[in-house]
Design a protein around this motif. Structure first.
Motif, mmCIF file in Angstrom:
data_model
loop_
_atom_site.group_PDB
_atom_site.id
_atom_site.type_symbol
_atom_site.label_atom_id
_atom_site.label_comp_id
_atom_site.label_asym_id
_atom_site.label_seq_id
_atom_site.Cartn_x
_atom_site.Cartn_y
_atom_site.Cartn_z
ATOM 1 N N CYS A 167 -109.049 -37.507 0.309
ATOM 2 C CA CYS A 167 -107.848 -38.311 0.066
ATOM 3 C C CYS A 167 -106.675 -37.673 0.788
ATOM 4 N N GLY A 168 -105.605 -38.422 0.912
ATOM 5 C CA GLY A 168 -104.382 -37.892 1.479
ATOM 6 C C GLY A 168 -103.655 -37.010 0.477
ATOM 7 N N VAL A 169 -102.501 -36.513 0.877
ATOM 8 C CA VAL A 169 -101.726 -35.636 -0.002
ATOM 9 C C VAL A 169 -100.358 -36.253 -0.273
ATOM 10 N N SER A 170 -99.815 -35.901 -1.423
ATOM 11 C CA SER A 170 -98.478 -36.349 -1.817
ATOM 12 C C SER A 170 -97.593 -35.138 -2.056
ATOM 13 N N PHE A 171 -96.286 -35.340 -1.905
ATOM 14 C CA PHE A 171 -95.318 -34.254 -2.068
ATOM 15 C C PHE A 171 -94.453 -34.543 -3.295
ATOM 16 N N PHE A 172 -94.213 -33.504 -4.082
ATOM 17 C CA PHE A 172 -93.519 -33.655 -5.355
ATOM 18 C C PHE A 172 -92.367 -32.652 -5.450
ATOM 19 N N ALA A 173 -91.374 -33.025 -6.243
ATOM 20 C CA ALA A 173 -90.225 -32.140 -6.437
ATOM 21 C C ALA A 173 -89.533 -32.512 -7.745
ATOM 22 N N THR A 174 -88.735 -31.589 -8.229
ATOM 23 C CA THR A 174 -87.880 -31.925 -9.368
ATOM 24 C C THR A 174 -86.871 -32.976 -8.914
ATOM 25 N N ARG A 175 -86.249 -33.646 -9.857
ATOM 26 C CA ARG A 175 -85.288 -34.685 -9.499
ATOM 27 C C ARG A 175 -84.123 -34.138 -8.679
ATOM 28 N N ALA A 176 -83.711 -32.907 -9.006
ATOM 29 C CA ALA A 176 -82.596 -32.303 -8.260
ATOM 30 C C ALA A 176 -82.979 -32.077 -6.801
ATOM 31 N N LEU A 177 -84.175 -31.543 -6.567
ATOM 32 C CA LEU A 177 -84.616 -31.317 -5.193
ATOM 33 C C LEU A 177 -84.885 -32.640 -4.479
ATOM 34 N N ALA A 178 -85.407 -33.610 -5.222
ATOM 35 C CA ALA A 178 -85.698 -34.914 -4.616
ATOM 36 C C ALA A 178 -84.424 -35.589 -4.135
ATOM 37 N N GLU A 179 -83.334 -35.452 -4.896
ATOM 38 C CA GLU A 179 -82.062 -36.039 -4.479
ATOM 39 C C GLU A 179 -81.544 -35.387 -3.203
ATOM 40 N N GLN A 180 -81.860 -34.105 -3.046
ATOM 41 C CA GLN A 180 -81.344 -33.366 -1.886
ATOM 42 C C GLN A 180 -82.222 -33.548 -0.650
ATOM 43 N N TYR A 181 -83.566 -33.601 -0.863
ATOM 44 C CA TYR A 181 -84.476 -33.601 0.293
ATOM 45 C C TYR A 181 -85.438 -34.794 0.324
ATOM 46 N N GLY A 182 -85.318 -35.694 -0.646
ATOM 47 C CA GLY A 182 -86.310 -36.749 -0.766
ATOM 48 C C GLY A 182 -86.071 -37.983 0.062
ATOM 49 N N ASN A 183 -84.933 -38.092 0.715
ATOM 50 C CA ASN A 183 -84.656 -39.264 1.546
ATOM 51 C C ASN A 183 -85.257 -39.089 2.942
ATOM 52 N N ASP A 184 -85.597 -40.204 3.572
ATOM 53 C CA ASP A 184 -86.115 -40.199 4.939
ATOM 54 C C ASP A 184 -87.346 -39.310 5.072
ATOM 55 N N PHE A 185 -88.338 -39.528 4.186
ATOM 56 C CA PHE A 185 -89.579 -38.757 4.235
ATOM 57 C C PHE A 185 -90.323 -39.065 5.537
ATOM 58 N N PRO A 186 -90.879 -38.075 6.222
ATOM 59 C CA PRO A 186 -90.933 -36.657 5.842
ATOM 60 C C PRO A 186 -89.800 -35.823 6.432
ATOM 61 N N HIS A 187 -88.976 -36.448 7.321
ATOM 62 C CA HIS A 187 -87.981 -35.665 8.054
ATOM 63 C C HIS A 187 -86.906 -35.090 7.141
ATOM 64 N N GLY A 188 -86.763 -35.665 5.950
ATOM 65 C CA GLY A 188 -85.788 -35.125 5.011
ATOM 66 C C GLY A 188 -86.162 -33.754 4.493
ATOM 67 N N MET A 189 -87.398 -33.328 4.724
ATOM 68 C CA MET A 189 -87.828 -32.001 4.272
ATOM 69 C C MET A 189 -87.452 -30.894 5.252
ATOM 70 N N GLN A 190 -86.759 -31.236 6.318
ATOM 71 C CA GLN A 190 -86.290 -30.207 7.258
ATOM 72 C C GLN A 190 -85.453 -29.170 6.504
ATOM 73 N N GLY A 191 -85.884 -27.911 6.555
ATOM 74 C CA GLY A 191 -85.156 -26.833 5.889
ATOM 75 C C GLY A 191 -85.341 -26.786 4.388
ATOM 76 N N ALA A 192 -86.155 -27.671 3.816
ATOM 77 C CA ALA A 192 -86.349 -27.703 2.365
ATOM 78 C C ALA A 192 -87.229 -26.543 1.898
ATOM 79 N N PRO A 193 -86.980 -25.997 0.700
ATOM 80 C CA PRO A 193 -87.867 -24.956 0.155
ATOM 81 C C PRO A 193 -89.243 -25.568 -0.131
#
Length: 298
Positions: A167-193
């Protein structure tokens, strides 16, 4: 012929650390135990213990012998439990080894069909590194090994791999991290912890290659061989983490996180490895059929 009683006395002394404590456990005299161990040493022409001050320490021969003795008496305990079971209550023993990199939720969902079989079955699960599990599979201490990779070609062990699914994989985060890095997946993860699987996992190299292809450079803050520990860190807000997409709903509910994206460009695969080319054990049959019918339906 190996004298198992003498070997048992050696094993108890090695585990308890002294003849005195072994005497208490076995209800024997020190002379009996030391005499029997001496006979065992004479039989093979080696010293199993050496005295350091008032303490007994294992020699190199003793250290080599101890894990074999442990395996033999563990099997003896299993045999005794099996034979003491009443004939009308006998259970099929199903010994499953699980590579420590496989997510526990996947393991449970793979094995759970065996609990619904009409034949009474007792499941024994052991988690360890893959190569050690395969060594036990080769000497029939295990019936099955569940892994994220097929039988390694470099091992001189007879075994057959059945692919249970992928199967494929999914990425998860707390709501606080999702608000900061969750937009424009996957490029929004640039620099994300980011929390990633350890080097023993197959999916790690696929994941890093995918990031490179997407020209994304997250900040890796943790590496984990144990996926449950990685999720625990993810729940605390330490970083974004990944999991197989087939358990996405379970991960969201259990760890109180949100899914920020999913990709089939990175896949995780799962295998059943056994010594039988044509599987006959009802537990293995239940796992392989259940995986294809219920878990990996696509």
């Amino acid at each position: 012929m190996l004298n198992y009683r003498q070997l048992h006395y050696f094993w108890v002394v090695a585990k308890t650390g002294s003849i005195v404590r072994a005497c208490e456990q076995l209800n024997l005299t020190p002379q009996t135990i030391s005499g029997q161990i001496s006979l065992l040493e004479q039989t093979f022409g080696v010293d199993l213990f050496k005295r350091v001050g008032r303490q007994l320490e294992l020699t190199e021969a003793g250290r080599l012998a101890l894990p074999y003795a442990e395996q033999m008496f563990q099997l003896g305990d299993e045999l005794e439990a099996l034979l003491r079971t009443q004939p009308d209550e006998q259970q099929i023993l199903f010994r499953v080894g699980v590579a420590d990199v496989v997510p526990k939720s996947i393991v449970y969902r793979l094995i759970s069909p065996t609990m619904e079989l009409s034949e009474p079955m007792r499941i024994s699960c052991r988690e360890d590194q893959l190569e050690r599990l395969l060594a036990d599979l080769a000497i029939q201490r295990l019936d099955l090994v569940i892994s994220d990779s097929p039988m390694p070609s470099h091992l001189d062990i007879k075994g057959y791999s059945q692919k249970l699914g992928e199967c494929g994989v999914s990425f998860f985060a707390t709501r606080a991290l999702a608000e900061q890095y969750g937009n424009d997946f996957p490029h929004g993860m640039q620099g994300a912890p980011l929390l990633i699987p350890g080097q023993l996992t197959v999916v790690r190299s696929r994941l890093m290659r995918w990031f490179a292809e997407q020209k994304i450079q997250p900040k890796i803050v943790g590496e984990f061989d144990d996926s449950a520990l990685m999720k625990a860190f993810g729940k605390s807000g330490s970083g974004i983490f990944m999991a197989p997409s087939v358990i996405a709903d379970e991960v969201i509910a259990q760890y109180d996180v949100v899914m920020i994206g999913q990709t089939d460009a990175v896949t995780e695969s799962f295998y059943a490895i056994s010594v039988e080319r044509k599987v006959k054990h009802p537990g293995i049959v239940a796992i392989t059929e259940g995986a294809r019918r219920e878990l990996f339906t696509d």
